[in-house]
Design a protein around this motif. Structure first.
Motif, short mmCIF file in Angstrom:
data_model
loop_
_atom_site.label_atom_id
_atom_site.label_comp_id
_atom_site.label_asym_id
_atom_site.label_seq_id
_atom_site.Cartn_x
_atom_site.Cartn_y
_atom_site.Cartn_z
N TYR A 59 0.84 -1.19 0.00
CA TYR A 59 0.00 0.00 0.00
C TYR A 59 0.88 1.24 0.00
CZ TYR A 59 -4.48 -2.31 0.90
OH TYR A 59 -5.62 -3.06 0.79
N ALA A 60 0.38 2.31 -0.63
CA ALA A 60 0.99 3.63 -0.52
C ALA A 60 0.14 4.43 0.46
CB ALA A 60 1.04 4.33 -1.87
N ALA A 61 0.77 4.93 1.51
CA ALA A 61 0.05 5.66 2.56
C ALA A 61 0.34 7.16 2.47
CB ALA A 61 0.47 5.14 3.94
N VAL A 100 -9.76 5.06 0.97
CA VAL A 100 -10.12 4.94 2.38
C VAL A 100 -9.14 5.77 3.20
CG1 VAL A 100 -10.37 3.36 4.34
CG2 VAL A 100 -11.12 2.66 2.06
N ARG A 101 -9.67 6.54 4.14
CA ARG A 101 -8.84 7.34 5.05
C ARG A 101 -8.70 6.62 6.37
NH1 ARG A 101 -12.18 12.75 3.81
NH2 ARG A 101 -13.75 11.42 4.74
N ALA A 102 -7.56 6.82 7.00
CA ALA A 102 -7.35 6.30 8.35
C ALA A 102 -6.77 7.42 9.21
CB ALA A 102 -6.40 5.10 8.33
N ALA A 103 -7.27 7.51 10.43
CA ALA A 103 -6.79 8.52 11.38
C ALA A 103 -6.32 7.80 12.64
CB ALA A 103 -7.89 9.51 11.72
N LEU A 104 -5.02 7.90 12.92
CA LEU A 104 -4.47 7.27 14.12
C LEU A 104 -4.35 8.31 15.22
CD1 LEU A 104 -1.15 8.02 14.67
CD2 LEU A 104 -1.00 6.83 12.48
N GLY A 122 -4.56 10.22 7.04
CA GLY A 122 -4.11 10.13 5.67
C GLY A 122 -4.87 9.06 4.91
N ARG A 123 -4.78 9.15 3.58
CA ARG A 123 -5.36 8.14 2.70
C ARG A 123 -4.34 7.03 2.44
NH1 ARG A 123 -7.68 12.92 1.40
NH2 ARG A 123 -9.74 12.95 0.41
N ALA A 124 -4.81 5.90 1.95
CA ALA A 124 -3.93 4.85 1.46
C ALA A 124 -4.62 4.09 0.35
CB ALA A 124 -3.53 3.90 2.59
N ARG A 125 -3.82 3.57 -0.58
CA ARG A 125 -4.36 2.78 -1.67
C ARG A 125 -3.41 1.64 -1.95
NH1 ARG A 125 -1.49 3.78 -6.13
NH2 ARG A 125 -0.14 5.61 -6.09
N GLN A 126 -3.95 0.53 -2.42
CA GLN A 126 -3.12 -0.63 -2.73
C GLN A 126 -2.34 -0.37 -4.02
OE1 GLN A 126 -5.16 -4.37 -2.54
NE2 GLN A 126 -3.30 -5.57 -2.75
N ILE A 127 -1.10 -0.79 -4.02
CA ILE A 127 -0.25 -0.65 -5.21
C ILE A 127 0.25 -2.05 -5.58
CG2 ILE A 127 0.45 1.74 -4.90
CD1 ILE A 127 2.92 0.79 -3.42
N GLY A 128 0.03 -2.46 -6.80
CA GLY A 128 0.44 -3.80 -7.21
C GLY A 128 -0.43 -4.86 -6.54
#
Length: 297
Positions: A12-14, A127-131, A288-294
């Motif tokens: 994933y790229a975050a 999808v966004r994630a907030a830690l 931040g957002r993240a998306r799968q790469i590959g």
């Protein structure tokens, strides 16, 4: 699965900026992280070997958790060593879990303590994630610490912004925070890799948080990470949390505020981190957002 069996590794790229996931602008954006959603049978050596093979600055390993995958145990490894906490790999793992279990709230039990993470769907389809970090702290950097870091970076004392003094800030890991006086000084990063790695090991810093203040709520950031075997991180969530705590400790945020950190631009991997600081709360929220790469391996 035995420790000798190759686990499935997601990539994933975050902290990707807000843009269409398939666009050319997003293709080289964010900070790549490996994610292993089932590492329950992997020992330390196996996790270290996987992280080294993946080659990203960190890989997150979910080593256990409850049946609905909402409360999980997570460890983080760079190509060279285990890291107590990693923000961008947390975002990546949370998004990977949310895409499989549904968005909502998660808790990551990490070596630094429990990290609440909320997830939701962004308007652009990502999808966004907030830690929410552990409580932060910050202290002035000592003269020897500062001198060693400046020497390894090739910076002089007058390259620094006097309004943002050098500090060692903690948001799960310790990070040296140095503010450049100009955008040009930040852009011209070229440092002694081995010398800075030795200095960071000596003082226990995980990364350097090099910043330039564009405005009261926008900062440009670079994150050298030689102790992890990586020249520079395109987005560093743990350091972003530490930086929010640094600003709070200095009294530079006197009311709840959301800061934008722009990182990775100078290395061709633009990233965006949103940092929520509340002067009444020692914890910092990083989104931040993240998306799968590959594909998975």
């Amino acid at each position: 699965m035995s420790s000798a069996t190759s686990p499935e590794v997601l990539r994933y790229a975050a902290f990707t900026p807000a843009c269409t996931p398939a666009s050319a602008a997003s293709a080289a954006a964010g900070n790549p992280a490996g994610v292993v959603l089932d590492a329950s049978d992997l020992d330390d050596a196996a996790m270290q070997a996987v992280a080294a093979e993946v080659g990203y600055s960190e890989t997150a390993f979910v080593t256990g958790g409850d049946d609905d995958r909402r409360h999980v145990r997570v460890r983080y490894f760079s190509p060279l060593a285990e890291v107590p906490f990693c923000g961008h790999a947390t975002v990546a793992a949370a998004v990977a879990l949310a895409e499989r279990a549904g968005t909502g709230a998660f808790v990551f039990d990490t070596p630094v303590g429990p990290i609440p993470v909320s997830t939701d769907a962004a308007p652009d389809g990502t999808v966004r994630a907030a830690l929410t970090s552990v409580p932060t702290r910050s202290r002035p950097a000592g003269p020897e610490e500062l001198g060693a870091a400046l020497a390894a970076l090739g910076w002089a004392a007058d390259d620094l912004d006097p309004a943002l003094p050098p500090h060692v800030a903690f948001g799960g890991n310790e990070h040296l925070v140095l503010a450049a006086a100009t955008r040009e000084r930040l852009a011209g990063l070229s440092y002694d890799f081995d010398g800075l790695a030795d200095t960071m090991r000596r003082y226990g810093w995980t990364t350097l948080q090099l910043v330039w203040r564009e405005s009261a709520d926008v900062f440009h950031v670079r994150g050298p990470f030689p102790v992890g075997g990586v020249v520079e991180d395109p987005a560093t969530g743990a350091a972003a949390a530490a930086f929010g705590g640094y600003l709070r400790a200095l009294g530079l945020v006197d009311r709840p505020a959301t800061l934008t950190l722009r990182q990775g631009e100078d290395m061709g991997r633009p990233s965006e981190l949103l940092v929520d600081v509340d002067p009444a709360d020692p914890r910092i929220r990083v989104t931040g957002r993240a998306r799968q790469i590959g594909g998975a391996r």
